[in-house]
Enzyme design. Structure first.
Site, mmCIF file in Angstrom:
data_model
loop_
_atom_site.group_PDB
_atom_site.id
_atom_site.type_symbol
_atom_site.label_atom_id
_atom_site.label_comp_id
_atom_site.label_asym_id
_atom_site.label_seq_id
_atom_site.Cartn_x
_atom_site.Cartn_y
_atom_site.Cartn_z
ATOM 1 N N TYR A 141 1.188 -0.907 -0.327
ATOM 2 C CA TYR A 141 -0.178 -0.097 -0.330
ATOM 3 C C TYR A 141 1.083 1.306 0.147
ATOM 4 O O TYR A 141 0.416 2.023 -0.037
ATOM 5 C CB TYR A 141 -0.905 -0.661 1.432
ATOM 6 N N LYS A 191 3.879 -14.882 1.671
ATOM 7 C CA LYS A 191 3.583 -15.933 0.284
ATOM 8 C C LYS A 191 5.599 -15.566 0.312
ATOM 9 O O LYS A 191 5.366 -15.314 -0.856
ATOM 10 C CB LYS A 191 3.314 -14.581 -0.122
ATOM 11 N N ASP A 224 -2.402 -17.684 1.739
ATOM 12 C CA ASP A 224 -3.592 -19.045 1.375
ATOM 13 C C ASP A 224 -4.212 -19.958 1.914
ATOM 14 O O ASP A 224 -5.285 -20.561 2.143
ATOM 15 C CB ASP A 224 -3.332 -19.240 -0.845
ATOM 16 N N ASP A 248 -4.636 -6.959 6.363
ATOM 17 C CA ASP A 248 -6.059 -6.294 5.848
ATOM 18 C C ASP A 248 -7.363 -6.980 5.462
ATOM 19 O O ASP A 248 -7.907 -7.251 5.948
ATOM 20 C CB ASP A 248 -5.990 -5.150 5.022
ATOM 21 N N ASP A 252 -10.292 -8.968 7.737
ATOM 22 C CA ASP A 252 -11.090 -8.509 7.629
ATOM 23 C C ASP A 252 -12.366 -9.937 7.400
ATOM 24 O O ASP A 252 -13.228 -9.894 8.032
ATOM 25 C CB ASP A 252 -11.880 -7.701 6.329
#
Ligand code: NAD
Length: 359
Positions: A141, A191, A224, A248, A252
Site C-alpha cells: 500500500y 507468501k 493462502d 488487511d 476482515d
C-alpha cells in the site's frame, strides 16, 4: 494515574459510541482512583466541513501531546464525491503516519453468548482468541506504484511490496512480546514461495525469534493456507503477525468469526508515543442518530487503550468482564438480534455495562 486522552469522535455513529466509551472510562477513573483528562478534536468529514481539512493541525498537535487517542469512525455519503479535493479517510491515513503507528492490533475473540450469531459452526469457533498484528505503514500500500500508457493502446499498472529489515524487526518483536504475555505462540503469515518481500520477512522473523524469543512457539504459514485455516481451526492460533495487505484481508475474514462488527475493537501502535484505539466498524450512516448503534466495540477499544497505552491491565479486564456479564445476562443491541426482535439502544446497553462494573 493522571492521563490525557484525546477523543476523535468523527462522523456518523462515531460521536454516539465514543460518548458511551467515555462514560465507561469515567467510571473506571472513579473506581480505580485515576484522573483521565478528555479533550475532543475534529477528524474526518466533520473536520472537512468545519475547517476544509480532514485532519486539522490542531488535531495532530493534540494527538501528539496525548497519552492515548480514542477514535469513533470517519466518512459517510455526504463526503463520497470522487472529485472532492479531500476525503474523510485522508484524515485517518495522515494521523497514522504522523504518529508512526506501524502496528495494527486486532483481537478476534468469540463471546460464548454470541456463538450462534456467527456464520460459522459453533464447535469450530468456540474458544477462538487470536491477536492479529498487521503491519500498517509499509508493503504494497506504500511502495512505488504507477500507471502508464502502452503504444498498443493498453494501460499498464503496477504496485510494489517493499519492506526493510527494520520494518519487519519492529513488528515481529512487538507481536512476539505479546505472545510471551499470552499463550506463548506466534504464527507469521507470508507468501515466501513467490514474493521476495516475503522471503525477507521469513529470514528476519526467524532470526528475531531464535535470538530474542527462544521460548515462544513459532511457525510460518502461507497466506493462502491461512485463509483456509482461519475458517477450519481458528482456535489453534494465538498471536499472528503479517504484512500490510495480507493483514488487511485476513483480519476482515477473521472479523466474521465472532459474528458482529459491533463487537470488535482495534489498536494502532508505534514504538513510542500515544496509541490510537477504535472500533473496526465504520460510521454506519444508515443508523446514525437513531440511538441504536452498538457501543461495545468502542467500549472494548477503551479497554485496549487502558491495557496497551496506560498499562492498566486490571482496569482493562474489569471492562471486558463487565461486557461479558451484560451479554451473558441476555442483553443485546439491534445488530445482535434477528430483525424486529426486542433490543436495547446505545445508552441503555452502556447503562448495564456501568452497572456490571459497579457490581
Ligand atoms: P460500516 O461498518 O459503517 O457499516 C456496515 C454495516 O454494519 C451497516 O449496516 C451498519 O449499520 C452496521 N454497523 C456498523 N457498526 C455498527 C454498530 N456499532 N452497531 C450496529 N450496527 C453497526 O461500513 P460501511 O457501511 O461500509 O461504511 C460506512 C462509512 O464508514 C463509509 O463512509 C466508510 O468509508 C466508512 N468507514 C470508516 C471506517 C473508519 O473510520 N475506520 C472503517 C470502515 C468504513
Amino acid at each position: 494515574m493522571h492521563s490525557k486522552i484525546v477523543l476523535l469522535p468523527g462522523d456518523g455513529i462515531g460521536p454516539e459510541v465514543v460518548g458511551q466509551a467515555v462514560r465507561v472510562l469515567e467510571a473506571i477513573a472513579t473506581q480505580f482512583k485515576h484522573v483521565f483528562d478528555f479533550s475532543s478534536h475534529l477528524i474526518g468529514g466533520i473536520a472537512i466541513d468545519q475547517t476544509g481539512d480532514a485532519l486539522p493541525e490542531s488535531t495532530t498537535a493534540a494527538c501528539k501531546g496525548a497519552d492515548a487517542i480514542l477514535l469513533g469512525a470517519v466518512g459517510g455519503p455526504k463526503w463520497d464525491d470522487p472529485n472532492a479535493k479531500t476525503r474523510p479517510e485522508a484524515g485517518l491515513l495522515k494521523i497514522r503516519k504522523e504518529l508512526g503507528l506501524f502496528a495494527n492490533l486486532r483481537p478476534i475473540v468469540t463471546f460464548d453468548e454470541l456463538l450462534d450469531s456467527s456464520p460459522l459452526k459453533r464447535h469450530i469457533i468456540e474458544g477462538t482468541d487470536i491477536l492479529f498484528f498487521r503491519e500498517l505503514t509499509g508493503g504494497l500500500y506504500f511502495g512505488a506504484s504507477g500507471l502508464e500508457e502502452l503504444p498498443d493502446g493498453q494501460q499498464r499498472a503496477f504496485s510494489t511490496a517493499v519492506y526493510t529489515t527494520s520494518e519487519v524487526e519492529r513488528i515481529v518483536r512487538m507481536a512476539a512480546a505479546a505472545a510471551v504475555k499470552r499463550r506463548g505462540k506466534l504464527t507469521m503469515v507470508d507468501k515466501a514461495n513467490v514474493l521476495e518481500a516475503s522471503r525477507l520477512w521469513r529470514r528476519v522473523s526467524a532470526r528475531i525469534m531464535k535470538e530474542e524469543f527462544p521460548t515462544v512457539e513459532y511457525d510460518v504459514v502461507l497466506v493462502d493456507s491461512m485463509a483456509m485455516h482461519l475458517l477450519s481451526r481458528p482456535t489453534s492460533f494465538d498471536v499472528v503477525v503479517t504484512s500490510n495487505m495480507f493483514g488487511d484481508i485476513l483480519t476482515d475474514e477473521a472479523s466474521m468469526l465472532p459474528g458482529s462488527l459491533g463487537m470488535l475493537p482495534s489498536a494502532s501502535l508505534g514504538s513510542s508515543g500515544p496509541g490510537l484505539y477504535e472500533p473496526i466498524h465504520g460510521s454506519a450512516p444508515d443508523i446514525a442518530g437513531k440511538g441504536i448503534a452498538n457501543p461495545l466495540a468502542t467500549i472494548l477499544a477503551s479497554a485496549m487503550l487502558l491495557r496497551h497505552s496506560l498499562g492498566l491491565e486490571k482496569e482493562a479486564l474489569a471492562i471486558e468482564s463487565a461486557v461479558k456479564k451484560v451479554l451473558a445476562a441476555g442483553h443485546r443491541t439491534a445488530d445482535l438480534v434477528p430483525r424486529g426482535a426486542a433490543s436495547l439502544g446505545t445508552i441503555a446497553i452502556t447503562d448495564l455495562v456501568l452497572q456490571a462494573l459497579a457490581a
